[in-house]
Write a protein that holds these residues in place. Sequence first.
Motif, short mmCIF file in Angstrom:
data_model
loop_
_atom_site.label_atom_id
_atom_site.label_comp_id
_atom_site.label_asym_id
_atom_site.label_seq_id
_atom_site.Cartn_x
_atom_site.Cartn_y
_atom_site.Cartn_z
N LYS A 37 5.46 -5.76 -2.99
CA LYS A 37 6.03 -6.92 -2.29
C LYS A 37 5.13 -8.14 -2.49
O LYS A 37 3.90 -8.01 -2.53
CB LYS A 37 6.08 -6.63 -0.78
N PRO A 38 5.73 -9.32 -2.57
CA PRO A 38 4.91 -10.54 -2.70
C PRO A 38 4.40 -10.98 -1.33
O PRO A 38 4.71 -12.07 -0.86
CB PRO A 38 5.89 -11.55 -3.30
N ASP A 39 3.64 -10.12 -0.67
CA ASP A 39 3.23 -10.41 0.71
C ASP A 39 1.80 -10.94 0.82
O ASP A 39 1.30 -11.18 1.92
CB ASP A 39 3.38 -9.15 1.56
N GLU A 40 1.11 -11.12 -0.31
CA GLU A 40 -0.28 -11.57 -0.25
C GLU A 40 -0.37 -13.01 0.27
O GLU A 40 0.46 -13.85 -0.05
CB GLU A 40 -0.93 -11.49 -1.64
N ASN A 45 -2.31 -5.96 -3.93
CA ASN A 45 -2.40 -4.86 -2.96
C ASN A 45 -1.46 -3.71 -3.32
O ASN A 45 -1.43 -2.68 -2.64
CB ASN A 45 -2.19 -5.35 -1.52
N ASP A 101 0.71 -9.05 -7.21
CA ASP A 101 0.73 -7.90 -6.30
C ASP A 101 -0.56 -7.09 -6.29
O ASP A 101 -0.54 -5.86 -6.49
CB ASP A 101 1.91 -6.99 -6.70
N ASN A 134 1.76 -2.99 -3.25
CA ASN A 134 2.85 -2.44 -2.44
C ASN A 134 4.23 -2.88 -2.94
O ASN A 134 5.24 -2.64 -2.29
CB ASN A 134 2.68 -2.79 -0.96
#
Length: 523
Positions: A211-214, A207, A205, A209
């Motif tokens: 969330k695992p959105d990378e 970034n 994580d 935030n």
Amino acid sequence: MKKRMMAFTSLLLCTALVSACTKSEPPMSKQGEAAPAPTSGSQASTSPVTLKIFYFDASGNFKADLPIFKKAAEKTNVSLSNVAPTGGDEKQAYNLMLASGDIPDLISYKLGDLNAIAAQGALQPLNELIDKHAPNLKKFLEQRSDVRQAITSPDGKIYTVPFVADGKATTGWFIRKDWLDKLGLQAPKTVDEYYQVLKAFKEKDPNGNGKPDEVPYFNRYTDTGAYQLLPLWDAYHTLYIKDNKIVFGPYEEQYKTGIANIAKWYKEGLIDQEIYTRGGKTRDILLANNIGGSTHDWFASTSNYNTSLKKDVPDLNFIPVAPPASTSGKVVEPGLRAALSGNGWAISAKTKDPVMAIKYFDYWFTEEGRRLWNFGVEGQSYTMVNGKPTFTEQVLSQPNVLGHLQQVYGAQSSSMGVWQDFSYEEQWTNKIALAGIKEYQDNNYISSNYTLPTLTFTESEQKRINELKPSIDTYVTEVSQKWVMGGEGVDANFASYIDQLKKKNVDELLKTYQAAYDRYKSK
Ligand code: CA
């Protein structure tokens, strides 16, 4: 329908070329006529003349009355008048021009097509003209044997003066330095370290935030984006040069290893799951949303996101890093700015005064002509500062400097036979990009093996390539994508894939390229 159209076009082409061929010798002055006064200085003609040119530019930027052409006319006495339509289809416009039989004095187009009509007698051979009347161009070709080799056609003659780019660097590896710092990681030096970094981007994580959105690795090129990782396993996705031989990357054993690893990375979510579809805006989307981690892309435009996204992503520090070493330890950057873009210009067999035309061509290779083409008009687009042409603030403040130079001045019109000067670009490339370019150049990361030189093929060779290559490329593209996306196992299917390539005569294709490459080297 398509076939009929093609037959029609080639019929037109032949008719026009026959008439072009029959007129081989330029008219000689009649006996008793006074010899024209010799030209002086940069003059190509003693009195003002206008040469007709075919110069197609879909963007409509090219106009023969722009400042640099006016300036060149003052110096050479030669003005240009463009006969090409503005807009429409380039190839169609070119074929129509040839078919009309009304061939202008100068033709600006793709070198391969120009050489094809040269083989049918439509163009002036330039060797002797250059030798006798173009000292600056002659000197340039003596110094740049790579360019001379590339423009020498299979019959041994030169028919074109090419656009010659300057500067070697194009693309490099970029990574979120701020993310590395946050996770306590170093810039990856090897393919294994690169894998670990991408894994950390995915799982830790960076970034922040929650969330695992990378999206650890992304690339805006839907056709090659995934395959730009291949050199990390000593593989490649197209034709390239190895030990002085032309090889086809997807036909080599290490392609299996490379694709299998890319498939593994894709499966683990280290590669953008939309890499085949996201396309041109990928950087804008993933960097602006603070989720993109690393890419391989052009230095200048990629570095610019640090500035353009400053407000939206204040921590963004997306910087170039050295290419991670491959599994065998090679640190290689395949992106090389090809010296020849494939465009240039030529003198038609129908022109009345080929000597005047070659003198005009030569003007653009003088120091003055080269500066005019690169920087525009002194006192307008640039001034001399410490002996160097330096763009005015007005030029440098443009959001699109290149477009501005082309539209307003005619400078950097790239279908001419000219020699670019990289310092024109250096002045408006940001510091992050310049540092990356310098690192790649100083350390010799950039290899010339992955960009084939401009090869010239005989008509029968070209015909065979046109028959074989599309089917081979399509097959490789389809199978590779299936493998990367997990639709089929690589190991189980690689042998039958190689068999298919053999059936598609990949060996013959390689032989054809090799023959052209051997000729290129022997020139
Ligand atoms: Ca996150």
